[in-house]
Design an enzyme around this catalytic site. Structure first.
Site, PDB file in Angstrom:
ATOM      1  N   VAL A 163       2.911 -10.323   5.997  1.00  0.00           N
ATOM      2  CA  VAL A 163       2.964  -8.769   6.238  1.00  0.00           C
ATOM      3  C   VAL A 163       4.126  -8.359   6.424  1.00  0.00           C
ATOM      4  O   VAL A 163       4.831  -9.029   7.331  1.00  0.00           O
ATOM      5  CB  VAL A 163       1.811  -8.446   7.487  1.00  0.00           C
ATOM      6  CG1 VAL A 163       1.525  -7.153   7.443  1.00  0.00           C
ATOM      7  CG2 VAL A 163       0.766  -9.401   7.347  1.00  0.00           C
ATOM      8  N   GLU A 209       7.656  20.249 -19.799  1.00  0.00           N
ATOM      9  CA  GLU A 209       8.311  19.100 -19.005  1.00  0.00           C
ATOM     10  C   GLU A 209       9.739  19.236 -18.993  1.00  0.00           C
ATOM     11  O   GLU A 209      10.514  19.021 -17.785  1.00  0.00           O
ATOM     12  CB  GLU A 209       8.212  17.757 -19.610  1.00  0.00           C
ATOM     13  CG  GLU A 209       6.814  17.310 -19.908  1.00  0.00           C
ATOM     14  CD  GLU A 209       5.880  17.091 -18.453  1.00  0.00           C
ATOM     15  OE1 GLU A 209       6.470  17.174 -17.282  1.00  0.00           O
ATOM     16  OE2 GLU A 209       4.670  17.656 -18.349  1.00  0.00           O
ATOM     17  N   THR A 252      -2.410  -0.110   3.722  1.00  0.00           N
ATOM     18  CA  THR A 252      -0.765  -0.527   4.241  1.00  0.00           C
ATOM     19  C   THR A 252      -0.938  -1.703   5.215  1.00  0.00           C
ATOM     20  O   THR A 252       0.131  -2.014   5.924  1.00  0.00           O
ATOM     21  CB  THR A 252      -0.945   0.727   5.384  1.00  0.00           C
ATOM     22  OG1 THR A 252      -2.002   1.291   6.294  1.00  0.00           O
ATOM     23  CG2 THR A 252      -0.249   2.148   4.883  1.00  0.00           C
TER      24      THR A 252
HETATM   25  N1  LIG Z   1       2.277  -4.674   4.826  1.00  0.00           N
HETATM   26  C1  LIG Z   1       1.843  -5.309   3.957  1.00  0.00           C
HETATM   27  N2  LIG Z   1       2.434  -6.507   3.451  1.00  0.00           N
HETATM   28  C2  LIG Z   1       2.356  -7.178   2.475  1.00  0.00           C
HETATM   29  N3  LIG Z   1       1.092  -6.913   1.626  1.00  0.00           N
HETATM   30  C3  LIG Z   1       0.544  -5.814   1.927  1.00  0.00           C
HETATM   31  C4  LIG Z   1       1.025  -4.841   2.943  1.00  0.00           C
HETATM   32  N4  LIG Z   1      -0.152  -3.886   3.148  1.00  0.00           N
HETATM   33  C5  LIG Z   1      -0.957  -4.079   1.962  1.00  0.00           C
HETATM   34  N5  LIG Z   1      -0.897  -5.507   1.409  1.00  0.00           N
HETATM   35  C6  LIG Z   1      -1.402  -5.916   0.178  1.00  0.00           C
HETATM   36  O1  LIG Z   1      -2.335  -5.005   0.032  1.00  0.00           O
HETATM   37  C7  LIG Z   1      -3.728  -5.696   0.213  1.00  0.00           C
HETATM   38  C8  LIG Z   1      -4.607  -4.661   0.777  1.00  0.00           C
HETATM   39  O2  LIG Z   1      -4.345  -4.690   2.108  1.00  0.00           O
HETATM   40  P1  LIG Z   1      -5.028  -4.226   3.425  1.00  0.00           P
HETATM   41  O3  LIG Z   1      -6.626  -4.611   2.948  1.00  0.00           O
HETATM   42  O4  LIG Z   1      -4.679  -4.935   4.492  1.00  0.00           O
HETATM   43  O5  LIG Z   1      -5.256  -2.688   3.601  1.00  0.00           O
HETATM   44  P2  LIG Z   1      -5.827  -1.781   4.833  1.00  0.00           P
HETATM   45  O6  LIG Z   1      -4.906  -0.947   5.446  1.00  0.00           O
HETATM   46  O7  LIG Z   1      -6.863  -2.678   5.394  1.00  0.00           O
HETATM   47  O8  LIG Z   1      -6.874  -0.867   3.911  1.00  0.00           O
HETATM   48  P3  LIG Z   1      -8.255  -0.134   4.130  1.00  0.00           P
HETATM   49  O9  LIG Z   1      -7.453   1.019   5.122  1.00  0.00           O
HETATM   50  O10 LIG Z   1      -8.214   0.674   2.776  1.00  0.00           O
HETATM   51  O11 LIG Z   1      -9.236  -0.863   4.533  1.00  0.00           O
HETATM   52  C9  LIG Z   1      -3.314  -6.878   0.913  1.00  0.00           C
HETATM   53  O12 LIG Z   1      -4.354  -8.144   0.669  1.00  0.00           O
HETATM   54  C10 LIG Z   1      -1.880  -7.215   0.693  1.00  0.00           C
HETATM   55  O13 LIG Z   1      -2.061  -7.775  -0.884  1.00  0.00           O
END
Ligand SMILES: Nc1ncnc2c1ncn2[C@@H]1O[C@H](COP(=O)(O)OP(=O)(O)OP(=O)(O)O)[C@@H](O)[C@H]1O
Length: 752
Positions: free
Chosen positions: A294, A563, A336
Site C-alpha cells: 500500500v 479543441e 484509494t
Molecule cells: N494505496 C494503494 N496502493 C497500492 N494499490 C492500491 C492503493 N489503492 C488502491 N490500490 C489498488 O486498487 C485496488 C482497489 O483498492 P481498494 O479496494 O482497497 O479500494 P477502496 O478504497 O476500498 O475502494 P472503495 O471505497 O470503492 O471500496 C487494490 O486492490 C489495489 O490494486
C-alpha cells in the site's frame, strides 16, 4: 350397491314374468335378472333395441338363445293377434305401463347397473341376493339388504357365543360397511360401522379370533385419493422445499434457513488452524497483502499500523490502563486503498480477517439484517483476536431518520441498532480476545453520529486521492508486476506517469498498468512501453478510441477549431492547469475530441482560477462562433461544467457580492430533499448572478480568442494534420507559456 337393492325387490315380487328357463339362469345373476324382467315387461314386444341390450347383457349363450326364442315367440303371437306371453296391460299398479311409455327410467337403471358392478367387488355382488330384500324390508331403513345395526350385531352375534362361533369372516368394505359371512349358511349380514376403531375394539374384546378382511373398491380409492389430495399437494410442496436441503445449497428451504446467517468472507493467516465452530479455511491468501503493498497514504498507514500493535501486544496498553480502540472508519474517495489497508493490517497482525459488505446485511425481510449482524459478531467472538471489516458501511450506517420522506423507520435502522448494541457488547472482551472493527465508506458525512461516537468507531482515518509522490509510489508497486524494457528507469517512468494522471486513485493506477499490459499484448510487443501506458491513460480518461468512427471533413474541421479554442485559452490564461495533449480522435460514446490538462493536487482554488477554468471551458463554443456560421452541440459538457462552477461560487463559496457569504448547499444526506434552502427572491438573484458570471466569462473568452486568432488557426491546422498534438507541439507552435507553470514538479517529468 344401491341399484341392486331395488333390483332384488322387483325380481322377487314377480319371478314368473319370464319363462322358467330364463329365470333359472337369471336368478343366479340378480342384476341381469332385473334388467331382463323390467325390459321384458315394459318394452321388448316391439323394441328391438331393448332386446339387443338385454341379449348383450346376458352372459351365457344358452341363456341368450332361450331368451331370444322367448322374445321371437312373443312377437309372433302378437303378430297373429294372440295374447302375448307377457301381459303388458296388467292391472298391477306396480306392473308395466305398456310399450308406449318411454323407457327412460329403465335405460337409466340399465346403464347404472352396467356401471355400478364395475365399482363393486365381485364377491359382494355375488353374496347379495334376493334374500337381502327381506332384511331391508324388515329393518325398514335405507341400509343394505339384510343389514342390521352395529348394536344388533354386538348383542346378537358378538356377545352370543353360539352365533359368534358361527362367524366365518368379516369383510369390511371401504372402512364403513361390514359384511359378516357364516360357516353354516351362505347368507350374510351387513351393517354400517360408525368408527372403524371402535368396531375393532369390540371385536378385540368379544371375538379376537375372528378373521377380518378390508376391501377398498375403486370408487373409494378415488374418493380416498380426493380426500387426501390437498394433503398430497401440501406434502409434495414440502418435499420440493426439502429436496435440496441435503444436496442443493440453492434450495428455497436452504436459502430460507440461511437467510439470517452472515455472508462474511473469512481469511485466515498462514498456518492458522480455525477453532471449533469456525468456517473452514478456504481463502488462505491473507499473507499476500502487506503494508508494503500500500502506497500513497503514509499518514493513514501509520495510524492503522497502531492497530497491529494493539492486537499483537495488548498487555502493553492494558498495563498502562489504556483501552484498545474499538474500531476505525476508513473514509475517502473510491479506490484509494481502504480495503487494501484493512487487509494489510490483519495480515501483519497475523489474525483472522472477516470481511463483509454493508449491503450484505440488507434484505427485504424484517429482522434478517439484525440477525446477520448477531451472527457475524458471534463468528468474530469465535475467531477472536481478529479483525472485522465492514465495507461500504453507509449501506446500513446512514443517519437514522435522515430520509425525510419515508421517515427512515425501516429495516436498515433495526440493523444499525443491532450493530450499535453488538459494538457495545465488545466492552467485555477479555485480554487476548480483542476484536477490532474496521469499516470503510466514501461518505463519512452521511453516517449516524451514534456510530462515530467514542467507544464505537473511535478513529476516523481519511484516505485521500494520492498526490504526485503518492501516485509515483503506487505506480512503482504496480509496475513491479509488469514486464518492462530491461534498462527502464522505473522511478522515472513512474514519475512521468504520475505527472500525467493527476486525480487518479490507486485503483485507477492499478487499472492503467493492467490496461497497458493488455495493449502491449494486443500489439504483440515483448515489453510494456511508455506508448502503451499513454494509450491506457487516454482510455481510462476518455474511453476507448473509436478508430472506425471516421468524421466527415467539415465536422472534423469544426472539432479541430473547437479543441483549438480550448487549448489556446488554456495556454494563455494565467490560472489554467498545464496542457498535456489535445486530440480530435473520437473516444468513448460522446467525445469527438478532448484536451487533457494536469490539474493541481491542491484543493484550494482561488476565484481567479475558477474564472479562468470557465473561460477555458467556453473556448470551444466561442471558437465555433468565431469560425463558423453556426454552432454545434459539442459544448454541452462544457456548459455543464461552467454552470456547476458558477453555481458553486454563488451558492457555497461566497464569491457573489450580491448573495453574500452564505452557503446554500442542500445537505439531504442521501435522502430526497423537497425544500430549497433559499427564498424565492434569493433564487431570482442566484439565477441572475450565475448568468452574469457565465456571460462575463464568455465575453472574456471571445476577446481572448479574437486576439489569439493566429494561434487558434495554427493549432487547428496542426490538429487536422496530426489529429493528436502534445505539449511539445504547443511549445513549438506558440512558444513558452506567458505565465509560469503552477506545478513546477510536473515540468521535471513532462519535459523529459
Ligand atoms: N494505496 C494503494 N496502493 C497500492 N494499490 C492500491 C492503493 N489503492 C488502491 N490500490 C489498488 O486498487 C485496488 C482497489 O483498492 P481498494 O479496494 O482497497 O479500494 P477502496 O478504497 O476500498 O475502494 P472503495 O471505497 O470503492 O471500496 C487494490 O486492490 C489495489 O490494486
Amino acid at each position: 350397491m344401491f341399484p341392486l337393492i331395488v333390483v332384488s325387490r322387483k325380481v322377487s315380487t314377480r319371478p314368473t314374468m319370464i319363462s322358467r328357463n330364463v329365470c333359472s339362469f337369471l336368478n343366479k345373476n340378480p342384476s341381469r335378472y332385473f334388467l331382463a324382467e323390467n325390459f321384458a315387461r315394459r318394452t321388448f314386444f316391439n323394441d328391438f333395441k331393448a332386446k339387443d341390450s338385454i341379449v348383450r347383457s346376458l352372459p351365457l349363450t344358452a341363456a341368450k338363445t332361450n331368451f331370444i326364442d322367448l322374445f321371437r315367440n312373443s312377437l309372433n303371437r302378437k303378430a297373429n293377434g294372440q295374447q302375448p306371453l307377457f301381459n303388458n296391460n296388467s292391472n298391477d299398479p306396480k306392473g308395466p305401463k305398456g310399450p308406449q311409455k318411454p323407457p327412460i327410467l329403465a335405460i337409466v337403471f340399465f346403464v347404472l347397473s352396467l356401471l355400478i358392478p364395475l365399482y363393486t367387488s365381485g364377491n359382494s355382488q355375488g353374496q347379495q341376493g334376493s334374500q337381502q330384500q327381506e332384511q331391508t324390508g324388515a329393518n325398514g331403513y335405507g341400509g343394505p339388504p339384510n343389514s342390521i345395526t352395529l348394536q344388533d350385531f354386538i348383542s346378537n352375534y358378538l356377545t352370543n357365543d353360539l352365533n359368534k362361533d358361527n362367524i366365518a369372516k368379516i369383510v369390511v368394505q371401504d372402512k364403513s360397511i361390514a359384511t359378516v359371512y357364516f360357516k353354516n349358511t351362505a347368507n350374510t349380514i351387513s351393517f354400517s360401522l360408525g368408527s372403524i376403531k371402535q368396531f375393532e375394539s369390540y371385536l378385540e374384546r368379544y371375538a379376537p379370533d375372528t378373521p377380518i378382511y378390508y376391501q377398498l373398491d375403486q370408487t373409494s380409492v378415488l374418493s380416498l385419493f380426493g380426500k387426501f389430495l390437498p394433503s398430497i399437494i401440501t406434502l409434495s410442496i414440502l418435499a420440493w422445499f426439502m429436496r435440496g436441503q441435503a444436496g442443493g445449497a440453492g434450495s428455497p428451504l436452504n436459502r430460507l434457513s440461511k437467510m439470517g446467517k452472515n455472508k462474511a468472507t473469512v481469511y485466515y493467516p498462514e498456518n492458522y488452524t480455525p477453532p471449533q465452530g469456525a468456517p473452514p479455511n478456504v481463502h488462505n491468501n491473507l499473507k499476500i497483502t502487506k503494508f508494503s503493498d500500500v502506497a500513497g497514504c503514509q499518514e493513514s498507514k501509520q495510524e492503522i499500523m497502531e492497530f497491529v500493535d494493539f492486537l499483537k501486544n495488548p498487555t502493553h496498553y492494558n498495563k498502562l490502563g489504556a483501552k484498545i480502540p474499538k474500531g476505525c472508519i476508513l473514509h475517502g474517495p473510491p479506490g484509494t486503498g481502504k480495503t487494501l489497508l484493512a487487509k494489510a493490517c490483519s495480515s501483519e497482525a497475523d489474525v483472522p480477517f472477516i470481511t463483509i459488505s454493508g449491503s450484505e446485511f440488507v434484505e427485504m425481510f424484517v429482522g434478517v439484517g439484525a440477525s446477520r449482524i448477531r451472527d457475524m459478531f458471534k463468528l468474530a467472538r469465535t475467531l477472536a483476536p481478529c479483525i472485522v471489516f465492514i465495507d461500504e458501511i453507509d449501506a446500513i450506517g446512514k443517519k437514522r431518520n435522515s430520509n425525510k420522506i419515508s421517515n427512515g423507520n425501516d429495516e436498515r435502522e433495526n440493523t444499525l441498532n443491532q450493530l450499535l448494541i453488538e459494538m457495545d457488547g465488545f466492552n467485555t472482551a477479555e485480554p487476548g480476545k480483542e476484536v477490532v472493527l474496521m469499516a470503510s465508506t466514501n461518505r463519512l458525512e452521511v453516517l449516524d453520529d451514534a456510530l462515530l461516537r467514542p467507544g464505537r468507531f473511535d478513529r476516523k482515518i481519511e484516505i485521500d486521492l494520492p498526490d504526485l509522490e503518492g501516485r509515483k509510489q503506487i505506480y512503482m508497486i504496480h509496475l513491479k508486476k509488469l514486464k518492462l524494457e530491461i534498462n527502464t528507469d522505473t522511478s522515472l517512468l513512474a514519475g512521468r506517469l504520475a505527472s500525467t494522471t493527476a486525480g487518479f486513485s490507486g485503483a485507477d493506477i492499478a487499472n492503467v498498468c493492467n490496461e497497458a499490459a493488455l495493449i502491449a499484448a494486443r500489439f504483440e510487443s515483448s515489453f510494456v512501453e511508455f506508448d502503451h501506458f499513454e494509450e491506457a491513460i487516454s482510455r481510462t480518461i476518455a474511453g476507448l478510441q473509436k478508430k472506425s468512427k471516421v468524421l466527415p471533413p467539415d465536422l472534423k474541421k469544426i472539432v479541430a477549431y473547437h479543441e483549438a479554442g480550448h487549448a489556446v485559452c488554456g495556454w494563455f490564461l494565467k490560472h489554467c492547469d498545464p496542457l498535456l495533449k489535445v486530440t480530435i480522435v473520437p473516444r468513448g460514446t460522446a467525445a469527438l475530441g478532448y484536451a487533457q490538462y494536469i490539474p493541481s493536487d491542491n484543493n484550494l482554488m482561488t476565484k481567479d482560477q475558477y474564472f479562468d477554468t470557465m473561460v477555458m471551458a467556453l473556448g470551444g463554443r466561442c471558437s465555433e462562433e468565431l469560425h463558423f456560421e453556426t454552432v454545434t452541440s459539442g459544448a454541452q459538457n462544457d456548459f455543464q461544467k461552467v454552470t456547476a462552477i458558477a453555481s458553486k461560487m454563488c451558492k457555497e463559496l461566497g464569491m457573489s457580492p450580491k448573495l453574500g457569504y452564505i452557503n446554500y448547499s442542500n445537505d439531504s444526506s442521501g435522502g430526497i430533499s423537497v425544500t430549497k434552502p433559499f427564498s424565492e427572491s434569493s433564487a431570482i438573484i442566484l439565477d441572475e448572478e450565475i448568468k452574469n458570471i457565465v456571460s462575463d466569462c464568455h465575453e472574456r473568452c471571445v476577446n481572448l480568442l479574437k486576439e489569439k486568432s493566429d494561434a487558434v488557426e495554427k493549432v487547428a491546422q496542426r490538429l487536422l494534420e496530426k489529429e493528436t498534438i502534445t505539449r511539445k507541439d504547443m511549445l513549438e507552435l506558440l512558444g513558452k507559456r506567458p505565465h509560469p507553470e503552477k506545478h513546477n514538479e510536473f515540468e521535471k517529468y513532462l519535459d523529459q
